[in-house]
Design an enzyme around this catalytic site. Structure first.
Site, mmCIF file in Angstrom:
data_model
loop_
_atom_site.group_PDB
_atom_site.id
_atom_site.type_symbol
_atom_site.label_atom_id
_atom_site.label_comp_id
_atom_site.label_asym_id
_atom_site.label_seq_id
_atom_site.Cartn_x
_atom_site.Cartn_y
_atom_site.Cartn_z
ATOM 1 N N GLU A 177 60.865 33.797 42.892
ATOM 2 C CA GLU A 177 61.200 35.245 42.216
ATOM 3 C C GLU A 177 60.887 36.726 42.819
ATOM 4 O O GLU A 177 60.089 36.547 43.066
ATOM 5 C CB GLU A 177 60.226 35.014 40.681
ATOM 6 N N LYS A 186 67.120 38.671 34.673
ATOM 7 C CA LYS A 186 66.077 37.615 33.762
ATOM 8 C C LYS A 186 65.760 37.927 32.447
ATOM 9 O O LYS A 186 66.332 38.954 31.810
ATOM 10 C CB LYS A 186 64.824 37.815 34.258
ATOM 11 N N CYS A 223 62.145 31.602 36.461
ATOM 12 C CA CYS A 223 60.831 31.382 36.407
ATOM 13 C C CYS A 223 60.148 30.789 34.214
ATOM 14 O O CYS A 223 60.594 30.324 33.920
ATOM 15 C CB CYS A 223 59.535 32.342 36.469
ATOM 16 N N PRO A 231 25.532 36.049 50.554
ATOM 17 C CA PRO A 231 23.903 35.644 50.470
ATOM 18 C C PRO A 231 24.086 34.025 49.710
ATOM 19 O O PRO A 231 24.751 34.201 48.911
ATOM 20 C CB PRO A 231 24.581 36.604 49.392
ATOM 21 N N SER A 261 21.456 31.694 47.775
ATOM 22 C CA SER A 261 20.614 31.688 47.432
ATOM 23 C C SER A 261 19.884 30.200 47.057
ATOM 24 O O SER A 261 18.932 29.907 46.914
ATOM 25 C CB SER A 261 21.092 32.082 45.975
ATOM 26 N N ILE A 281 24.006 26.032 43.254
ATOM 27 C CA ILE A 281 24.766 25.433 43.425
ATOM 28 C C ILE A 281 26.302 26.227 43.251
ATOM 29 O O ILE A 281 27.085 25.966 44.701
ATOM 30 C CB ILE A 281 25.682 24.396 42.802
ATOM 31 N N ASP A 282 26.249 27.647 43.648
ATOM 32 C CA ASP A 282 26.993 28.813 42.896
ATOM 33 C C ASP A 282 27.151 29.207 44.402
ATOM 34 O O ASP A 282 28.191 29.338 45.536
ATOM 35 C CB ASP A 282 26.855 29.427 41.667
ATOM 36 N N SER A 283 26.404 29.863 44.820
ATOM 37 C CA SER A 283 26.966 29.495 46.269
ATOM 38 C C SER A 283 27.133 28.527 46.857
ATOM 39 O O SER A 283 27.302 29.143 48.403
ATOM 40 C CB SER A 283 25.530 30.873 46.764
#
Length: 712
Positions: free
Chosen positions: A49, A118, A179, A361, A363, A366-368
């Site tokens: 598209e 469309k 789409c 950064p 830490s 688990i996120d970083s």
């Protein structure tokens, strides 16, 4: 009878040409896709598209320049030798009678056969097509469209058909679907198919979302399961300059079965999917009495007669490599999607921003950790592509690491490449533990990042002392007798100073290493923390981009568990076992800060609240009534009421933080991203007096059916 037609659809990486003021990028990729399709014997090629300007132009679509440049690119396509003797379905904006339409332009041998606008526009979630375009509302009607002079000079045509038509060739009939039209209840392919259209093209700009591919494939299958026909699906691939990653996965379906599928995540700029089909299979599939009765009374479409044959007109046999009986659709696990989607998005962002790498950064949480592993996954994809000899990836990698274009350097080792472009830093304070510091160091070593380690106590102390010097009072942590306000302020200043340090290190670390340029700072706040507002405004969650900002904590844990084995990173086990903590308060004999305790709810509960709020569109009261049905076996009505009220209170009072959320990879349908996706106020009466009162009144009347043993 062996009437064979080879068809091609594709995904390609799209650039926003307004951002670069260079047209060759998309033009070259379009021409390359056509050349590949022709090499495979295809007589029809379908693209994504709005493939000429890129789908993500947004308000640039309102500028006349965008339409003008699109016509200029189309004129170059029409005159190129690559497009001879092949029907091409190409996407671009067109202004017809001073109205802007999202269109497909069907061309063949320097002629425009049809411009198809469309009819059903995507206008919710991440999409705002009605802001730029108008739907074509004259169904099964068409008008003359007068071409710009630059195109008239190429085609020799003054006007061409514009509207809801189909293209009739010597041997078959082609219909266009765009789409969102596939996702609507009354899709155009149904009426087109009943009127004899056998080949449907769908040009899409569909973004990746976890677990979304199943929906897309089911719809494509269903489009021809009852109806019969061939369905060609094309999609964008890559980051188009925003929060979305378009995940490609071009497909071809025949009579309800997927017979060809492209990759869902790839660093390749162009990927063509082709298949040879026997059009007689469509006709045999449609030879049923009930279908014939409906077709006999269906309304007709205007047919654009084209003296073209897509088949060779003689008996043929499908080659063994093109036979479809054993084809299996490939689905990625959600864990794989997390490893691949954000990684591809990060690569596109890095190459288009022309920066030298990322700074994160780290830490020890688990996120970083997940963010770092996603970057490592990106490095793995680059190494695999370089090993296959993909020249664009190699050229981009050389530029990023400061190697000349003619350098022999090849980024075929993921950890070595990571050491050049990935920079991590542990920013500790007196409240940090040896465990998180050790995990951060070990993870950095495992993925090969350039790692630094620092203590920032002197900076925190300086700011704290400055406040005391100015005001005459010095704030204390709660553990040392301070108030709640003091305690929160001292936590926030640590987090905000980390953001300041992150940007300083991102700007100067390349210089330290004897290189030019700067780094992009990565954020690492997950979707659940954003939903709850469990982050400091303008802290180290404030960054340039955030690859996990649309992913739940639950899914991130599953991803880390998967990556531990798949990426050979045994260090990840220690992150899974660790209790999530911000480490912003002093640890005492009786208190250790923990995220879920701070939030007053679990991450799993947050995911439920988020889906009910956004996906199921439930306010406080209707969320309560829903959860009474789902949680009544484990919680009493009054307990459920308290949880719902607590969530909505915290959500409302922290909603303002979403206005400053770091641009994040969109991966989840309940994302609270205030920027276009989740359009809600950021100033609420956070106690919801009417709603909460009604919840309490109803909860008091309901019996307690919970199993007390499950909660004890």
């Amino acid at each position: 009878m062996g009437h064979l037609i080879t068809l091609a659809t594709y995904s390609h990486y799209l650039t926003l040409f307004e951002a670069q003021l260079k047209l060759p990028g998309n033009l070259q990729r379009i021409l390359e896709s056509i050349s590949i399709a022709k090499e495979r014997g295809a007589s029809l090629r379908v693209g994504p598209e709005l493939e000429i300007p890129g789908y993500g132009c947004l308000d640039h679509f309102l500028e006349g320049d965008t339409v003008l440049h699109s016509w200029e690119v189309l004129s170059k396509i029409l005159t190129d030798e690559a497009v001879a003797d092949i029907v091409c379905d190409i996407g671009m904006p067109v202004v017809h009678k001073n109205v802007i339409y999202n269109c497909r332009v069907v061309i063949h041998n320097r002629k425009i056969l049809l411009i198809r606008p469309k009819m059903w526009l995507a206008n919710d979630g991440n999409y705002r097509e009605l802001r730029y375009f108008t739907p074509w509302q004259k169904h099964r009607q068409w008008e003359d469209h007068y071409l710009p002079r630059i195109v008239q000079a190429v085609t020799g045509q003054v006007k061409v058909p514009f509207g809801d038509c189909v293209v009739s060739t010597v041997d078959t009939c082609i219909g266009v679907e765009l789409c969102e039209e596939l996702f609507t209840p009354a899709s155009p392919h149904i009426l087109m198919g009943l009127d004899g259209v056998e080949i449907f093209t769908n040009s899409s700009g569909s973004h990746h979302e976890l677990r979304k591919l199943h929906t897309r494939i089911d719809l494509i299958r269903e489009a021809t399961q009852k109806l019969g026909g061939v369905y060609l699906y094309a999609n964008q691939q890559g980051c188009d300059g925003d929060r979305l990653y378009y995940d490609g996965c071009a497909m071809i379906a025949l009579n309800g079965k997927i017979i060809a599928q492209g990759s869902q995540f790839s660093l390749r700029d162009v990927e063509v999917v082709s298949a040879t089909i026997d059009i007689e299979d469509v006709r045999a599939h449609r030879a049923t009495s009930s279908r014939s009765m409906q077709a006999a009374e269906s309304q007709r479409y205007h047919r654009i007669e084209a003296p073209i044959a897509l088949s060779e007109g003689k008996f043929g046999i499908i080659a063994e490599v093109n036979k479809h009986e054993s084809f299996e659709v490939r689905y990625h696990k959600p864990e794989e999607e997390i490893a691949l989607g954000p990684a591809c998005w990060l690569w596109d962002y890095l190459r288009r921003s022309r920066t030298q790498g990322y700074f994160l950064p780290l830490s020890g949480g688990i996120d970083s950790c997940a963010t770092a592993v996603i970057v490592f996954s990106m490095c793995r994809l680059v190494a695999e592509a370089a090993s296959r000899g993909e020249q664009q990836v190699i050229a981009d990698a050389r530029r990023m690491v400061g190697e000349p274009e003619d350098s022999p350097y090849l980024p075929t080792d993921a950890r070595e490449f990571s050491s050049r472009i990935m920079h991590t830093c542990y920013m500790g304070t007196e409240n940090s533990s040896a465990e998180t510091r050790g995990r951060a160091k070990d993870l950095a070593q495992a993925i090969g990042s350039y790692h630094t380690d620092l203590n920032m106590d002197t900076i925190v102390t300086a700011v704290r002392s400055l406040f005391g010097l100015v005001t005459g009072v010095k704030p204390q942590f709660r553990a040392h007798g301070g108030s709640g306000a003091e305690n929160l302020a001292l936590q926030n200043i640590q987090a905000r100073l980390r953001m300041v340090l992150a940007y300083m290190f991102a700007q100067l670390l390349p210089w330290v290493r004897g290189r030019q340029g700067g780094l992009l700072v990565l954020g690492s706040a997950n979707v659940d923390e954003s939903l709850r507002g469990y982050l400091t405004k303008y802290d180290c969650s404030s960054a340039d981009v955030n690859p996990i900002g649309g992913i739940s904590k639950t899914d991130l844990k599953r991803f880390i568990a998967w990556a531990q084995g798949q990426f050979d990173l045994p260090i990840l086990a220690s992150f899974l076992d660790a209790v999530p903590t911000a480490e912003l308060e002093p640890i005492t004999e009786t208190y250790v800060q923990a995220d879920e305790a701070d939030m007053g709810m679990t991450y799993d509960e947050l995911s439920v609240f988020g889906r009910l709020r956004k996906v199921e569109k439930r306010g406080p009261y209707s969320m309560f009534t829903k959860l009474v049905q789902e949680w009544s076996s484990i919680l009493s009505p009054t307990q459920i009421a308290e949880k719902v009220k607590h969530f909505y209170f915290e959500y409302a009072r922290n909603r303002h933080k979403m206005t400053t959320l770091t641009p994040s990879y969109h991966a989840e349908s309940y994302s609270p991203d205030d920027n276009r996706f989740d359009l809600r106020p950021f100033l609420y009466p956070s106690r919801f007096p009417w709603q909460f009162r009604k919840i309490d009144q109803v909860a008091a009347t309901l019996p307690d059916r919970s199993d007390k043993t499950k909660t004890e």
